[in-house]
Each structure stands twice: as C-alpha cells, then as structure tokens.
Motif scaffolding. Sequence first.
Motif, mmCIF file in Angstrom:
data_model
loop_
_atom_site.group_PDB
_atom_site.id
_atom_site.type_symbol
_atom_site.label_atom_id
_atom_site.label_comp_id
_atom_site.label_asym_id
_atom_site.label_seq_id
_atom_site.Cartn_x
_atom_site.Cartn_y
_atom_site.Cartn_z
ATOM 1 N N ASN A 283 -7.567 5.534 -2.580
ATOM 2 C CA ASN A 283 -8.322 4.371 -2.099
ATOM 3 C C ASN A 283 -7.974 3.097 -2.843
ATOM 4 O O ASN A 283 -7.797 2.040 -2.229
ATOM 5 N N GLY A 284 -7.931 3.182 -4.164
ATOM 6 C CA GLY A 284 -7.658 1.997 -4.966
ATOM 7 C C GLY A 284 -6.554 2.244 -5.964
ATOM 8 O O GLY A 284 -6.554 3.258 -6.670
ATOM 9 N N MET A 285 -5.611 1.338 -6.029
ATOM 10 C CA MET A 285 -4.499 1.466 -6.976
ATOM 11 C C MET A 285 -4.341 0.128 -7.705
ATOM 12 O O MET A 285 -4.485 -0.943 -7.103
ATOM 13 N N ARG A 286 -4.074 0.196 -8.973
ATOM 14 C CA ARG A 286 -3.780 -1.010 -9.734
ATOM 15 C C ARG A 286 -2.344 -1.444 -9.464
ATOM 16 O O ARG A 286 -1.471 -0.611 -9.172
ATOM 17 N N PRO A 287 -2.080 -2.728 -9.548
ATOM 18 C CA PRO A 287 -0.708 -3.190 -9.271
ATOM 19 C C PRO A 287 0.322 -2.614 -10.236
ATOM 20 O O PRO A 287 1.509 -2.552 -9.903
ATOM 21 N N GLU A 288 -0.136 -2.151 -11.417
ATOM 22 C CA GLU A 288 0.806 -1.537 -12.343
ATOM 23 C C GLU A 288 1.078 -0.075 -12.016
ATOM 24 O O GLU A 288 1.862 0.590 -12.713
ATOM 25 N N GLY B 205 3.623 10.921 -4.251
ATOM 26 C CA GLY B 205 3.742 10.636 -2.827
ATOM 27 C C GLY B 205 3.433 11.814 -1.938
ATOM 28 O O GLY B 205 3.750 11.789 -0.744
ATOM 29 N N ARG B 206 2.752 12.863 -2.502
ATOM 30 C CA ARG B 206 2.553 14.104 -1.750
ATOM 31 C C ARG B 206 1.116 14.338 -1.314
ATOM 32 O O ARG B 206 0.833 15.381 -0.729
ATOM 33 N N VAL C 155 6.544 3.404 11.521
ATOM 34 C CA VAL C 155 6.208 4.726 12.044
ATOM 35 C C VAL C 155 6.464 5.812 11.009
ATOM 36 O O VAL C 155 5.603 6.669 10.754
ATOM 37 N N GLN C 156 7.625 5.801 10.394
ATOM 38 C CA GLN C 156 7.946 6.855 9.432
ATOM 39 C C GLN C 156 7.056 6.770 8.198
ATOM 40 O O GLN C 156 6.628 7.800 7.658
ATOM 41 N N GLU C 157 6.755 5.555 7.754
ATOM 42 C CA GLU C 157 5.833 5.409 6.620
ATOM 43 C C GLU C 157 4.457 5.942 6.977
ATOM 44 O O GLU C 157 3.792 6.599 6.150
ATOM 45 N N GLY C 158 4.008 5.673 8.200
ATOM 46 C CA GLY C 158 2.709 6.166 8.626
ATOM 47 C C GLY C 158 2.663 7.676 8.667
ATOM 48 O O GLY C 158 1.705 8.304 8.189
ATOM 49 N N LEU C 159 3.702 8.301 9.214
ATOM 50 C CA LEU C 159 3.740 9.760 9.274
ATOM 51 C C LEU C 159 3.829 10.366 7.878
ATOM 52 O O LEU C 159 3.170 11.371 7.575
ATOM 53 N N CYS C 160 4.597 9.776 7.015
ATOM 54 C CA CYS C 160 4.717 10.260 5.644
ATOM 55 C C CYS C 160 3.371 10.183 4.926
ATOM 56 O O CYS C 160 2.986 11.112 4.210
ATOM 57 N N THR C 161 2.655 9.089 5.119
ATOM 58 C CA THR C 161 1.352 8.902 4.479
ATOM 59 C C THR C 161 0.371 9.974 4.934
ATOM 60 O O THR C 161 -0.319 10.595 4.126
ATOM 61 N N ALA C 162 0.294 10.192 6.235
ATOM 62 C CA ALA C 162 -0.660 11.168 6.769
ATOM 63 C C ALA C 162 -0.259 12.594 6.431
ATOM 64 O O ALA C 162 -1.126 13.447 6.214
ATOM 65 N N GLU C 163 1.034 12.867 6.370
ATOM 66 C CA GLU C 163 1.479 14.224 6.083
ATOM 67 C C GLU C 163 0.954 14.709 4.739
ATOM 68 O O GLU C 163 0.606 15.891 4.583
ATOM 69 N N VAL D 95 0.840 -1.201 0.000
ATOM 70 C CA VAL D 95 0.000 0.000 0.000
ATOM 71 C C VAL D 95 0.871 1.247 0.000
ATOM 72 O O VAL D 95 0.605 2.210 -0.748
ATOM 73 N N PHE D 96 1.911 1.258 0.797
ATOM 74 C CA PHE D 96 2.777 2.437 0.857
ATOM 75 C C PHE D 96 3.483 2.659 -0.487
ATOM 76 O O PHE D 96 3.541 3.791 -0.991
ATOM 77 N N ASP D 97 3.986 1.584 -1.064
ATOM 78 C CA ASP D 97 4.727 1.720 -2.320
ATOM 79 C C ASP D 97 3.817 2.141 -3.468
ATOM 80 O O ASP D 97 4.230 2.938 -4.331
ATOM 81 N N LEU D 98 2.591 1.630 -3.495
ATOM 82 C CA LEU D 98 1.707 1.876 -4.625
ATOM 83 C C LEU D 98 0.716 3.012 -4.369
ATOM 84 O O LEU D 98 0.685 4.005 -5.092
ATOM 85 N N ASN D 99 -0.125 2.880 -3.337
ATOM 86 C CA ASN D 99 -1.194 3.861 -3.104
ATOM 87 C C ASN D 99 -0.672 5.202 -2.626
ATOM 88 O O ASN D 99 -1.325 6.225 -2.813
#
Length: 859
Positions: free
Chosen positions: A750-755, A744-745, A786-794, A733-737
């Motif tokens: 919600n939904g991402m294709r694997p490609e 990444g900003r 933790v860092q991935e979570g903060l990056c996602t929410a930011e 999810v982090f890498d794709l969505n």
Amino acid sequence: MEPPSGDPAAGLMSRYVSAERGYGVPEEGWRICLAHEFQEKRKPFQAKDVSLSNVMEHIGLGIRYLKWWYRKTQVEKKAPFIDMFRAQPLRQIYGAPLGGIGGGTITRGWRGEFCRWQLNPGMYHYKTVIANQFTVCLRRGGRTVYQQVLSVERPPTLQGWNWGFCGQYAFYHALYPRAWTVYHLPGQNVTLTCRQVSPIIPHDYQDSSLPVAVLVWDIENRNDYALDVSIMFTMTNGSGCKDDKSGGHWNEPFCLKKEGESVSGVLLHHRTPVNPYTLCIAAREQADRTVSHQTAFSPRGTCEELWNDLITDGRLDSPAGPSPPTQKGEKVAAALVAGCSVSALGHGTLEFCLAWDMPKITFGSRERQHVRRYTRFFGAEGDSGPTLCHHALTHYRDWERSIEAWQRPILQDSSLPSWYKSALFNELYFVADGGTVWVELPEDGDISGGVRTEDGGLPAQPHVVKEYGRFAYLEGQEYRMYNTYDVHFYASFALIMLWPKLALSLQYDIAGCVVQEDLTARLNLMNGRYSPVKTRNMVPHDIGDPDDEPWLRVNAYLIHDTADWKDLNLKFVLHVYRDFHLTQDRQYLEDMWPICQAVMESAMKFDLDGDGLIENSGFADQTYDGWTVTGPSAYCGGLWLASVCVMCKMARLLDRESVYWRYRDVLDRGSAAFDELLWNGQYYNYDSSGRDLSNSVMSDQCAGQWFLRASGLGEGEYQAFPVEKVHRALKSVFDLNVLRFAGGRMGAVNGMRPEGVPDRSSVQSDEVWVGVVYGLAATMIHEGMVQEGLCTAEGCYRTVWEQLGMAFQTPEAYCEKAIFRSLAYMRPLSIWAMQLALEQRRQEGDGEAGQLAAGGGSS
C-alpha cells in the motif's frame, strides 16, 4: 498447483491428465494434489502485531473496544461485527462453494470435506462434518472387490468405514462455479471424476438464485471386464452446530416424477425455532441406474451396519416412511446410493444433487421476515426440496453450456496467462459465498422509508428492485457488514459486468439510505465522541449487520463516524456514472441525479479553503481506516476530482447546463490545486501535510483515474488528471511498490517510501490489499501498461492461492511475512475490473483497426 518433480504424485498427474481432459476438465484453473501440504503457516493479525508507536496512538480505541466487546458478547450475547479477539485461523482446506447466489452456501473442501457453512444469512461457522462423505463400491461377478470412503482423513469416529484414501492418487481442479476431483483408485484400473456444478450464470436471475448444486460422477473402467459401480452419498441432518443435537429433526424419503424424469432421495428436515430448513440429497433415476437409500442412521459409533449393508450388494435397504424425530442430544444422518454397470473399457455416469430449502429468513434481531429470491420460482412453504433437486438434475447440462459459453472466449484467449484465467473465475466465489442474501422487496416496501429529496427523488419501489429483488453481501466473512460501500467500490465490477440488475438494485438501496437519517447518538470507538448513527445526504458505510436488522438499521460500523469520511459520497457518484455507461439505463441515471447532487453538496463542505479540492481531516477518514491522512491527498483528492468530472458529464447528458458550468469551474480549480499541492515530478504525494511521510508512494493514488477510464472518460473534455502524469505515477508505483517489495513477487504494498522501503507508519501502510492490487492492475491496463498490470496482479494470485493456501478465502490483506488479515473478503472481486479494462482496450483496438482499414487513419 502442480506437485513438485520429486513428488510421487507428479507422474500420476501427468498420467491422468488425458483422462481429466476426457471429462471436460479445463486446462486452466486451480489444481492441487490431495496429498499436498502447504509449507507456510501464517497467523491472523492480532494486537501484538501492532508496533509500539501504533499501540500508544490507539490505546483509547483498545480500551473502548474492549468495553464494547464485553457488553456485546457477555451481556447482549451477540457476535461482534468485527471480533478482534477471535480472528479465524488459517485453514488451508477450502474449495469451491456449493450453491447459487443469495440462498446460503455450503463449502466443500479440496479434499472433499463439507467444511464451511452459511445457511443462516451472513453468519458462518467452520465445522467439518465428518459423516458427510462419498464412498465408492466396486463389484465384479456379484462380489464386492473394493469399498472406500473417498477421503484422506482417518477420523476417530465411524471406525467401521474404510478411511484413508491415498491423496497422491487424487487431484482437485477448480474453475468456479465448477470443480473437478479426479480419483484414480489404486490397483483397480478405475478413475472417478466428481464434477461439481453450481448455477452461477451471468445475466441469469432465476436459476442463479437457487440453493442447489449437482455432483456428477463420471466413471472410467479401464479393465477388460465389466464392473458394477455404486457411489454412496452420506449427509448429516444439520451443519455441525450445537443445534444439530437440539432434538426434533427428522428425515424422510421421497420420489418425484415430473415431465418424464424421476429423481429420488432423502429430505433432512432441520427444525430449529429460527430459520428452519430442509437439506435434500437426491439422485437421478434412469432405466440402467439403481437408486437406494437409508432414511436415517446415527453418525456416531462405528456405523458398521450401514457400511456392511453397502458391501453386501452395492445398495441400501431403502426403508419406507419417515424417521422419528430425534431426541435432545441425538444426531441423525441419511445415506443415498446410486449405482450402474460399467462395461469393459467403458464409461458410466451417476448424478447427485444437494439442495437446501430455507425460504423465509430472519436476521439476528428477528424483527422482520424476509423471503428469498428463489421462492418466486419454487414457492415459500418450505417443501421445495424435491422440485429444486428435480430442476437441478434435469437442467444442470444447460447451466454448464451457459457457463462454458461465458468462459470460453477468455479461456481460449492465448494472450492471457493461465494464472489470470484461474484468478478471474475463482475469485468470483465471493458473489455467492460472501454471506450473500437475495430477497424479495415486500409488497409495502419503500427503499427510502418514505423520505424524498428536495429536488425529486426515488420511487418507493424502483422497477429494478421490485423485479429483481434486494441484494446484499458482506464486506468479509470476518468483517460482518452488508454492502460496505467503500469496499464495494472495488468489488462492484463483478456485479455490474455479470449481474447488472443486482448492481443497480444495490445502488437504489444505497440511494434510499442517503436521504434518511438516524440521529441516535452513538459512541465512536476511535475517538470516544458521540455522533448520529446516520446523517442525511451522506452515503452510509454499510446497510447493517446480519446479526441485527440490515436495511432497517444501517452503519453497523462504529469505529469512526463515517459521516466525516471523504470517500463514500464520491464513490457513489462514480458508481452512478460508471453503471450508466455500462448499462445505458437512462431511467437509472435520472433517478440517481438528485441523489448525486445531494451527496456532492454535502461533500463540498470538505473543501475548507475554497480552492476546488477537498481536504482530509488528519484522521483515518476513508477506506484506509487505520492510515491517517491530512489535507489534500492523492487518494481522496483524486476521487473528488473524478467525481466532479462525472458530474460535468451527467449534467451535460441531462441538459443541466448551469450545473455543468458550476462543476466545470470546480474541476478546473481543483485540478490545478491537486497538481500544485501533490505532484512531485514522479508521482502524487500521499498527502500535502508536509509530515515526514507525506511523500510516501501510495499504490492506490490513481483510483479516480481508474474509474474515469472504466466509465469511458479520462481524456479530452472529461479529464481530471494529465495523462502523462498518470503514466509517470503508475511507473513509480510499479518500480517501487511492486518491484522493490518482496522481490516483485507479492503484488503492490500500500505504501512505499521513495527510498524503497515500506511505509510502516500504520498497520495498513505496509500491507498488501489484494483488491486494491487488482484495481491498480486494471488502471495500468487502461493506461496501456498491460504487462506491468498483469505482473502486479500475478504476485497476489501466486501468494494467496499457491504460497499461502488461501484458496476460496482470499484475504483483505497480508504483509510480506508472518501475518494476514480478514479472510474471505469482498474487495478482491475487483479482478473483474481488469477484465473490463482488457475488453475496453480490445474494443478500442478493434475500432482503431477498423478505422485504418476504412482509410480513416492519418499518415
């Protein structure tokens, strides 16, 4: 938001930051220059934004909705609970709302305007009342040297006033429930700081209910001579609605001396037939302060007389006695002035209060009268304005001490980024400004309508409801349904962590609805079929529309038959155990146990093949109500397994051994089926239908694990998902969505294709849901990311608050470009789930450290 380096305001921001600190303005928070203009101007979601394939798929819904909308608006003269034709445009103006919880709110914009009103419960209007202003008057040696409305506006009315304050010389700061506006008066060597304080105090169930706010003006005189400084507060009798001119409104001055303290001001009695109220503006009297007023003036024309009265001597004439009632077509306003002398290089303080007293309310149906919570302490006769103001002006420093004690550990935590601290507290605005009502349970009230479960049931008046009242908040200011349960699932973390008694009270109300039924047949707009309004032993979607009669008539949502939704019952069970885990309220657990059994038995019917895993219907039968899902799915299947897991835990706690083994068997079989049908080696597929898009990556696929972790479960005996697969799924999810969406900003789509392209199969799959992103971030934090979570929410915070100008109106959704949907929404309160995750990790870390220090660690 800092001004850009080329902005003339940049130097001023730096120059006056020290002065701001001197008045206690925290370093963290949302900051903006009053001259700022947001560059991006987004539009609300409209039918034209739907793809052609989705239009064809939902053409029946559109026709049925149009017929229903016409009947609702033109025949019944009511407001639709969701108005698809009149979405609110984006106004990039809002600041921290005024007022406590459940008594209505008034929002003051970041430029100082009074611009959003929710006094009638759950019903909003968005009107800037231009006469509602603060004005400063500076006098030296008996002569006025400066008089200015502290507004950047230049309105076509009230031309006798001095408008157009230069916004480059003022800055707004918000760290809810407080806000600061710092004005540097050009050429005067004077800085004014207006500090706005509302009584939003965790674990406080008295003052937090009060419909009041205090506005404290700190004055810094950097001249080598003294100044006399006056602040004038003007307020219109009303809120900008057409009933302001309905006639019969009147004002009167007051002075209240009590316990050695005196406050005075003006009461503005608004005498509408339904939900009359009194606005109250007041100032604190002290020996070295002057307080004067103008009981009534017309906020039309030039208003030169009032302006010149202030210029003459820095005060108003203060006529005695009430004003005559207004005639139809007239408006009336009042003015209050507080003044003090500020010595050379000295400081002064002037304290104002705004209160509103609407003690008894009726909703849109006008069938029942409800009494607001604050009346328990201040009376329900409609004459509490003076005592509310007196209490606020003599207690606001205590409120601030409590607020600071609550916020300080988080603000001082250097491991947390500044944006997170701003988001955590500022998103909390919705607890008060979400159309929120907090009312007393009637003496003869019965939360379940006299209905009991077969295995026991709820008391008619549970102690927590009787003692702490009933609480309800809207799904969104545009999606007008109270306690929308599929969304409350996300938002509830704020309540259970900060006002747990309100969280439990809400749960008792939902439980009372579960055992009731309403067999009235109603047309579902999505499929055109008729079904009962409410089915027994199913969790309601919501407890009603404020334009009807909440608690009496539930399920205002009529797009789908939510008795077929797969998530509502499961979310109730997950709530129950999480709430018990955090409160350790054994009586609550025992009361809820029969309800949990009933809703789980009802949910069992969704396991069509008996493999221990429920199936979705092929429609949008869960909170993603525009995104179809078929067969076992990551989202609902995961919630199912998590709810089965907590049933096992609760059964053990309550010594229901046979029930434990029944659910243990379901959990074992269901977990195996979940892995076999949905795990693809990298993440859990959206669903198991085998359709072209069934292997989309859903950002919310680990919601079940999220709630298990928040409840202290998720490993060992009470584990529904292999931890290594959860970690792998979250990384996908982090890498794709997240990272492959909008650079990444902008959070997680919600939904991402694997490609690596968004799933555009529905109107919701390519949206970012802010509250879902905060919940996803919490899940990552629980799992050590933790860092991935903060990056996602930011990404969400930066997008909403800084890029799109949606401060204090965080939407449900936005797309990568152009549009947003449903401003001011409940779900983003889920950011408090991130705080819970951080606190739990810290506690676990402290425990591990303590164990090692005691020699308990293994080598």
